[in-house]
Write a protein that holds these residues in place. Structure first.
Motif, PDB file in Angstrom:
ATOM      1  N   LEU A  15      77.747  18.140  60.255  1.00  0.00           N
ATOM      2  CA  LEU A  15      76.480  18.347  59.516  1.00  0.00           C
ATOM      3  C   LEU A  15      75.951  19.760  59.705  1.00  0.00           C
ATOM      4  N   ASN A  16      76.773  20.658  60.276  1.00  0.00           N
ATOM      5  CA  ASN A  16      76.392  22.058  60.496  1.00  0.00           C
ATOM      6  C   ASN A  16      77.564  22.911  60.037  1.00  0.00           C
ATOM      7  N   ALA A  17      77.288  23.750  59.042  1.00  0.00           N
ATOM      8  CA  ALA A  17      78.377  24.508  58.427  1.00  0.00           C
ATOM      9  C   ALA A  17      79.102  25.402  59.404  1.00  0.00           C
ATOM     10  N   PRO A  18      78.404  26.077  60.321  1.00  0.00           N
ATOM     11  CA  PRO A  18      79.161  26.960  61.238  1.00  0.00           C
ATOM     12  C   PRO A  18      80.056  26.185  62.207  1.00  0.00           C
ATOM     13  N   LYS A  19      79.828  24.899  62.381  1.00  0.00           N
ATOM     14  CA  LYS A  19      80.657  24.103  63.301  1.00  0.00           C
ATOM     15  C   LYS A  19      81.816  23.502  62.524  1.00  0.00           C
ATOM     16  N   GLY A  20      83.059  23.947  62.829  1.00  0.00           N
ATOM     17  CA  GLY A  20      84.207  23.510  62.057  1.00  0.00           C
ATOM     18  C   GLY A  20      85.090  22.498  62.815  1.00  0.00           C
ATOM     19  N   TRP A  21      86.229  22.127  62.174  1.00  0.00           N
ATOM     20  CA  TRP A  21      87.198  21.158  62.742  1.00  0.00           C
ATOM     21  C   TRP A  21      88.217  21.940  63.525  1.00  0.00           C
ATOM     22  N   MET A  48      80.281  18.000  55.913  1.00  0.00           N
ATOM     23  CA  MET A  48      81.700  18.244  55.643  1.00  0.00           C
ATOM     24  C   MET A  48      82.500  17.106  56.278  1.00  0.00           C
ATOM     25  N   ASP A  49      83.381  16.437  55.480  1.00  0.00           N
ATOM     26  CA  ASP A  49      84.236  15.335  55.928  1.00  0.00           C
ATOM     27  C   ASP A  49      85.688  15.757  55.793  1.00  0.00           C
ATOM     28  N   ILE A  50      86.558  15.337  56.847  1.00  0.00           N
ATOM     29  CA  ILE A  50      87.981  15.630  56.830  1.00  0.00           C
ATOM     30  C   ILE A  50      88.710  14.282  56.802  1.00  0.00           C
ATOM     31  N   TYR A  51      89.682  14.176  55.857  1.00  0.00           N
ATOM     32  CA  TYR A  51      90.452  12.938  55.708  1.00  0.00           C
ATOM     33  C   TYR A  51      91.920  13.252  55.903  1.00  0.00           C
ATOM     34  N   ASN A  52      92.640  12.212  56.535  1.00  0.00           N
ATOM     35  CA  ASN A  52      94.078  12.376  56.651  1.00  0.00           C
ATOM     36  C   ASN A  52      94.726  11.891  55.384  1.00  0.00           C
ATOM     37  N   ARG A  53      96.036  11.852  55.404  1.00  0.00           N
ATOM     38  CA  ARG A  53      96.762  11.533  54.174  1.00  0.00           C
ATOM     39  C   ARG A  53      96.541  10.114  53.714  1.00  0.00           C
ATOM     40  N   VAL A  78      90.045  27.273  63.957  1.00  0.00           N
ATOM     41  CA  VAL A  78      88.987  26.340  63.543  1.00  0.00           C
ATOM     42  C   VAL A  78      88.861  26.424  62.025  1.00  0.00           C
ATOM     43  N   PHE A  79      88.743  25.279  61.383  1.00  0.00           N
ATOM     44  CA  PHE A  79      88.549  25.221  59.902  1.00  0.00           C
ATOM     45  C   PHE A  79      87.070  24.956  59.600  1.00  0.00           C
ATOM     46  N   TYR A  80      86.445  25.865  58.801  1.00  0.00           N
ATOM     47  CA  TYR A  80      85.059  25.671  58.346  1.00  0.00           C
ATOM     48  C   TYR A  80      84.839  26.548  57.095  1.00  0.00           C
ATOM     49  N   PRO A  81      83.875  26.164  56.218  1.00  0.00           N
ATOM     50  CA  PRO A  81      83.605  26.951  54.996  1.00  0.00           C
ATOM     51  C   PRO A  81      82.716  28.156  55.325  1.00  0.00           C
ATOM     52  N   ILE A  97      95.355  16.234  69.470  1.00  0.00           N
ATOM     53  CA  ILE A  97      95.679  17.177  68.405  1.00  0.00           C
ATOM     54  C   ILE A  97      96.388  16.454  67.278  1.00  0.00           C
ATOM     55  N   CYS A  98      95.949  16.748  66.059  1.00  0.00           N
ATOM     56  CA  CYS A  98      96.546  16.077  64.888  1.00  0.00           C
ATOM     57  C   CYS A  98      97.876  16.720  64.560  1.00  0.00           C
ATOM     58  N   PRO A  99      98.748  15.945  63.932  1.00  0.00           N
ATOM     59  CA  PRO A  99     100.052  16.477  63.594  1.00  0.00           C
ATOM     60  C   PRO A  99      99.916  17.508  62.436  1.00  0.00           C
ATOM     61  N   VAL A 100     101.011  18.341  62.381  1.00  0.00           N
ATOM     62  CA  VAL A 100     101.068  19.320  61.266  1.00  0.00           C
ATOM     63  C   VAL A 100     101.135  18.562  59.952  1.00  0.00           C
ATOM     64  N   GLY A 101     100.394  19.074  58.958  1.00  0.00           N
ATOM     65  CA  GLY A 101     100.392  18.417  57.657  1.00  0.00           C
ATOM     66  C   GLY A 101      99.197  18.851  56.800  1.00  0.00           C
ATOM     67  N   THR A 102      99.037  18.138  55.687  1.00  0.00           N
ATOM     68  CA  THR A 102      97.968  18.463  54.739  1.00  0.00           C
ATOM     69  C   THR A 102      96.863  17.451  54.863  1.00  0.00           C
ATOM     70  N   TYR A 103      95.614  17.909  54.896  1.00  0.00           N
ATOM     71  CA  TYR A 103      94.446  17.078  55.067  1.00  0.00           C
ATOM     72  C   TYR A 103      93.456  17.372  53.926  1.00  0.00           C
ATOM     73  N   THR A 104      92.627  16.403  53.629  1.00  0.00           N
ATOM     74  CA  THR A 104      91.647  16.557  52.533  1.00  0.00           C
ATOM     75  C   THR A 104      90.261  16.766  53.107  1.00  0.00           C
ATOM     76  N   TRP A 105      89.507  17.756  52.466  1.00  0.00           N
ATOM     77  CA  TRP A 105      88.126  17.992  52.908  1.00  0.00           C
ATOM     78  C   TRP A 105      87.177  17.764  51.735  1.00  0.00           C
ATOM     79  N   LYS A 106      85.938  17.395  52.067  1.00  0.00           N
ATOM     80  CA  LYS A 106      84.876  17.175  51.084  1.00  0.00           C
ATOM     81  C   LYS A 106      83.589  17.756  51.658  1.00  0.00           C
ATOM     82  N   ILE A 107      82.908  18.618  50.883  1.00  0.00           N
ATOM     83  CA  ILE A 107      81.684  19.290  51.333  1.00  0.00           C
ATOM     84  C   ILE A 107      80.567  18.945  50.354  1.00  0.00           C
ATOM     85  N   VAL A 108      79.402  18.546  50.894  1.00  0.00           N
ATOM     86  CA  VAL A 108      78.195  18.271  50.112  1.00  0.00           C
ATOM     87  C   VAL A 108      77.088  19.159  50.665  1.00  0.00           C
ATOM     88  N   TYR A 109      76.382  19.936  49.744  1.00  0.00           N
ATOM     89  CA  TYR A 109      75.272  20.785  50.204  1.00  0.00           C
ATOM     90  C   TYR A 109      74.209  20.838  49.103  1.00  0.00           C
TER      91      TYR A 109
END
Length: 826
Positions: free
Chosen positions: A781-787, A767-772, A751-754, A795-807
């Motif tokens: 909207l809850n930090a302990p809850k990740g992607w 926290m928002d996750i974007y594909n390529r 799981v991915f989370y800050p 399931i998403c394919p292997v690769g690089t994804y972009t994240w954006k966090i506002v707090y």
């Protein structure tokens, strides 16, 4: 016979010890007081009493007291040449006692004696002094056993010096050297051989010839010890021949007599002068003197005697008086009256002529008398004389008062009969005139006489008399003077001259006050006279007004009806006003206190406030303080001082923000102070700014911490103010964001989370996750809850994804935005 010793070389330093056939060079003598004439005392030396002998008289020479680091010396002021008398002896008593220990004492023959205090030990001998030293060393410094007896000749001194001759305290044989009582010392010098005796026992000998002129004396020191060092009964002497000129001799002119004494083969003799002597080089020459005068003649002969073993050295002398009486030849001139006779040489002579007789004088010498006899005849005389009226002429036992002729039989100047006839006249006395006088008390009377040629006054000692007989005399009471006038015939008469003295008026001068202060008005009043004359004021009234300046005398002359006057004076005491001094003008800042001191008086009055001679004030505005000071005479003065009140500056500073995080620790400070000229700003982390006008942007360290920023301001008057502001720097809220995760179904990193620390608002999180292609595939909207890597259930394919966090940061209400990339792997 006149005894005499030739003191040609040395000097005296003792108070006893006279012995036969010796010549005393030197001794310190005197009882009960020690006589130190001719001696130089140096350092701590003085004459006194140590308490270590049998009397309490100050007849001892104390070189040091019982104290540490003292030295003293006593040396005769005249130089000595030991080559003239090469055999001499020194004897003295010494005492070293009174403290814990001693340094020592020495007899010295030095080229240069001490001239003052000698530092350190070394028994008081200067380090540069050359000569012979005999040392009673009671404290050795490492070269032998205490005590030591030493002899040394050379420059300086110490116990270990090369060439010193010594005997040490082996087996305690010298323990007696330091003792409460005095002990005798004897030092002999015979052509360089020096021998030392203590208590009549020989302890040490050495050979040190002296070949220079120097000074004899004694030194001592305590060094670090505390004993008293003293000497007494010191004497320096040498062997001599004895001179004997014999008893005084009397003889007649041309006779001979033996003088001197029985010859001694060990002596050499020399007589002076040689006049009339049979041989001037023997002990008992014959003297023959001729006296052709009429009175005795005395010749003094001096014999100088020295030892045959040392011819001419250390001689002694003696003198004898030889008196030669003359063979008298006397001439007599005598006179007798006619009819008388004179008995001479067995016959009666009555006629004038020359006669000769032979006799013997009382001294047994021949005496020839030549007589010249004169025969004088009887004389007669007629005398005309006069006396003044009332006088008496006393003549031949009679008192003559009247005119007439009188006859007397008398003796003339030769003792022969003389008949005198006197014709006596009586003269009238002069008629004197001097008018009576009236004067004032203390004035001068002038008495003018007439009727005679010369004048005398009685009493005259209180006045002066001119050559014309005028008496000038100051008087203080009525009296009479007796005038005596003498005419050309030397006849005198007397006259009583009265002088009346009127009293002077009693003038009283008073003031309206017993004393004044400077600058006051006063009034003087005079009484007792008819008119007045003031020395300090114009006018002749009985009162005068004045202004006081300083204490002074005033005087007035008052005259009465008899024109007699007197002066009265009055001392007017003017007390000085106090001379005040006060603290100079001062400046303070608003709210400060300042002390005002005033001096010069005994009591004070303050305005507007204050008391005593010192007051602490804190005026709210500039104020002049006036103080009136009163002295003991209640005289006063005023003095003022000003306290200037300067405004204070107002220190004010703000910080924006006052709370921030360590990732952005930049603070903007604003100086809002009023009235500041000088500014110092300290940020709280050791940085100081001396220029701060308006705004100041400052970056703190990128770490969490609290800081107190301080602002200090000062205005042109030196008044100050300060303030501070607290800055808080908090740590980053976002602690960790992974860059890779593996959603492969296992329990690790699926799981991915800050990861956040404290310091963010959980209710304000996104926290928002974007594909390529920038498509939003996940939002939380809850930090302990990740992607979990799924999008729409797939399931998403292997690769690089972009994240954006506002707090949101709750302390500052600030929103933060951060972004990054995450790698999805299996």
């Amino acid at each position: 016979m006149i005894k005499n010793s030739i003191l040609f070389l040395f000097f005296v330093l003792s108070l006893s010890h006279m012995r036969a056939q010796t010549f005393v060079f030197a001794q310190l003598t005197g009882s009960p007081n020690l006589n130190t004439t001719g001696w130089n005392l140096t350092g701590n030396a003085y004459s006194g009493d140590t308490g270590g002998d049998t009397d309490a008289s100050p007849n001892e020479l104390i070189l040091t007291n019982a104290q540490g680091n003292q030295s003293g010396g006593v040396f005769y002021g005249s130089p000595i040449n030991p080559l003239i008398c090469s055999k001499w002896t020194v004897e003295f008593d010494y005492r070293i006692w009174g403290g814990s220990a001693a340094d020592g004492l020495a007899f010295c023959f030095l080229d240069v004696p001490p001239s003052g205090f000698v530092n350190g030990g070394g028994v008081g001998i200067p380090g540069t002094a050359n000569g012979l030293k005999v040392i009673l060393d009671t404290w050795d410094n490492g070269c032998g056993a205490n005590p030591e007896l030493q002899i040394y000749s050379g420059v300086g001194y110490n116990e270990c010096i090369s060439g010193i001759v010594k005997v040490t305290n082996t087996g305690g044989n010298l323990n007696f050297m330091r003792s409460n009582g005095y002990q005798p010392v004897k030092i002999t010098y015979i052509n360089g051989a020096v021998t030392v005796f203590i208590n009549n026992t020989q302890y040490l000998t050495a050979n040190f010839p002296i070949n220079f002129t120097g000074y004899m004396g004694f030194t001592a020191s305590t060094g670090g010890a505390t004993d008293q060092h003293s000497i007494r009964n010191a004497i320096i002497y040498t062997d001599q021949a004895t001179s004997n000129a014999g008893n005084d001799v009397s003889l007649c002119s041309g006779e001979g007599a033996i003088i001197g004494s029985t010859p001694n083969s060990n002596y050499i003799y020399s007589w002076s002068p040689t006049t009339g002597l049979s041989n001037p080089s023997i002990a008992n020459p014959t003297v023959t003197l001729t006296n052709n005068g009429n009175s005795p003649v005395t010749q003094i002969y001096t014999v100088s005697t020295s030892l045959a073993s040392n011819p001419g050295a250390c001689p002694t002398t003696d003198q004898v008086n030889v008196t030669a009486y003359p063979n008298y030849n006397t001439n007599l001139n005598l006179a007798i009256c006619s009819g008388d006779s004179y008995a001479f040489n067995g016959q009666n002579i009555s006629t004038s002529g020359s006669y000769q007789g032979n006799f013997q004088s009382i001294n047994g010498c021949d005496s020839v008398v030549n007589l010249v006899l004169s025969v004088n005849s009887v004389t007669t005389a007629n005398i005309d004389t006069s006396i003044c009226q009332g006088s008496i002429l006393n003549y031949a036992g009679q008192s003559l008062t009247n005119s007439g002729q009188y006859a007397f039989t008398l003796q003339n100047q030769f003792g022969c009969d003389s008949i005198v006839s006197i014709n006596l006249s009586v003269l009238a006395l002069p008629s004197l005139v001097s008018p009576p006088q009236t004067i004032c008390y203390g004035d001068t009377a002038v008495l003018i006489p007439s009727g005679a040629v010369t004048y005398t006054w009685s009493p005259a000692s209180i006045g002066t008399v001119s050559s014309q007989g005028v008496l000038t005399v100051p008087l203080f009471s009525s009296t009479s003077f007796l005038l005596t006038g003498t005419d050309a015939f030397n006849c005198s008469n007397t006259l009583s001259v009265p002088v009346t003295v009127n009293p002077i008026p009693v003038i009283q001068l008073s003031a309206d006050e017993s004393e004044y202060c400077e600058g006051e008005l006063g009034q003087l009043s005079a009484s007792g006279g008819v008119s007045y004359s003031w020395n300090e004021f114009p006018g002749n009234g009985s009162t005068q007004n004045f202004t006081t300046q300083s204490s002074s005398y005033f005087s007035v002359t008052g005259t009465d009806a008899n024109l007699c006057s007197s002066i009265d004076s009055l001392y007017v005491l003017v007390n000085e006003n106090p001379i005040l001094s006060i603290t100079p003008n001062q400046q303070i800042c608003s709210g400060e206190f300042v002390t005002i001191d005033v001096q010069g008086a005994n009591s004070y009055q303050w305005s507007p406030n204050g008391a005593g001679s010192q007051t602490v004030v804190s005026p709210s505005s500039t104020t002049i303080y006036t103080i009136t000071g009163f002295n003991l005479e209640n005289c006063s003065s005023q003095i003022s001082t000003t306290v200037t009140v300067n405004p204070n500056p107002l220190a004010s500073v703000t910080a924006s923000p006052s709370i921030t995080t360590s990732d952005s620790p930049i603070i903007t400070f604003t100086n809002n102070s009023i009235g500041d000229d000088v500014v110092l700003f300290e940020t709280g982390d050791g940085v100081l700014f001396d220029q701060f006008d308006g705004h100041l942007e400052y970056s703190y360290p990128y770490m969490e911490g609290d800081y107190t920023a301080s602002l200090w301001v000062q205005n042109q008057f030196g008044c100050e103010d300060s303030t501070s502001v607290i800055i808080q720097i908090k740590g980053d809220e976002l602690f960790y964001v992974p860059n890779t995760f593996t959603p492969d179904g296992d329990e690790h990193n699926h799981v991915f989370y800050p990861v956040f620390t404290a310091g963010y608002d959980p209710s304000n999180f996104q926290m928002d996750i974007y594909n390529r292609w920038g498509e939003l595939i996940y939002q939380s909207l809850n930090a302990p809850k990740g992607w979990d890597g799924y999008f729409n259930g797939v399931i998403c394919p292997v690769g690089t994804y972009t994240w954006k966090i506002v707090y949101k940061i709750p302390d500052t209400d600030e929103y933060k935005v951060c972004s990054g990339h995450i790698n999805l792997m299996r």
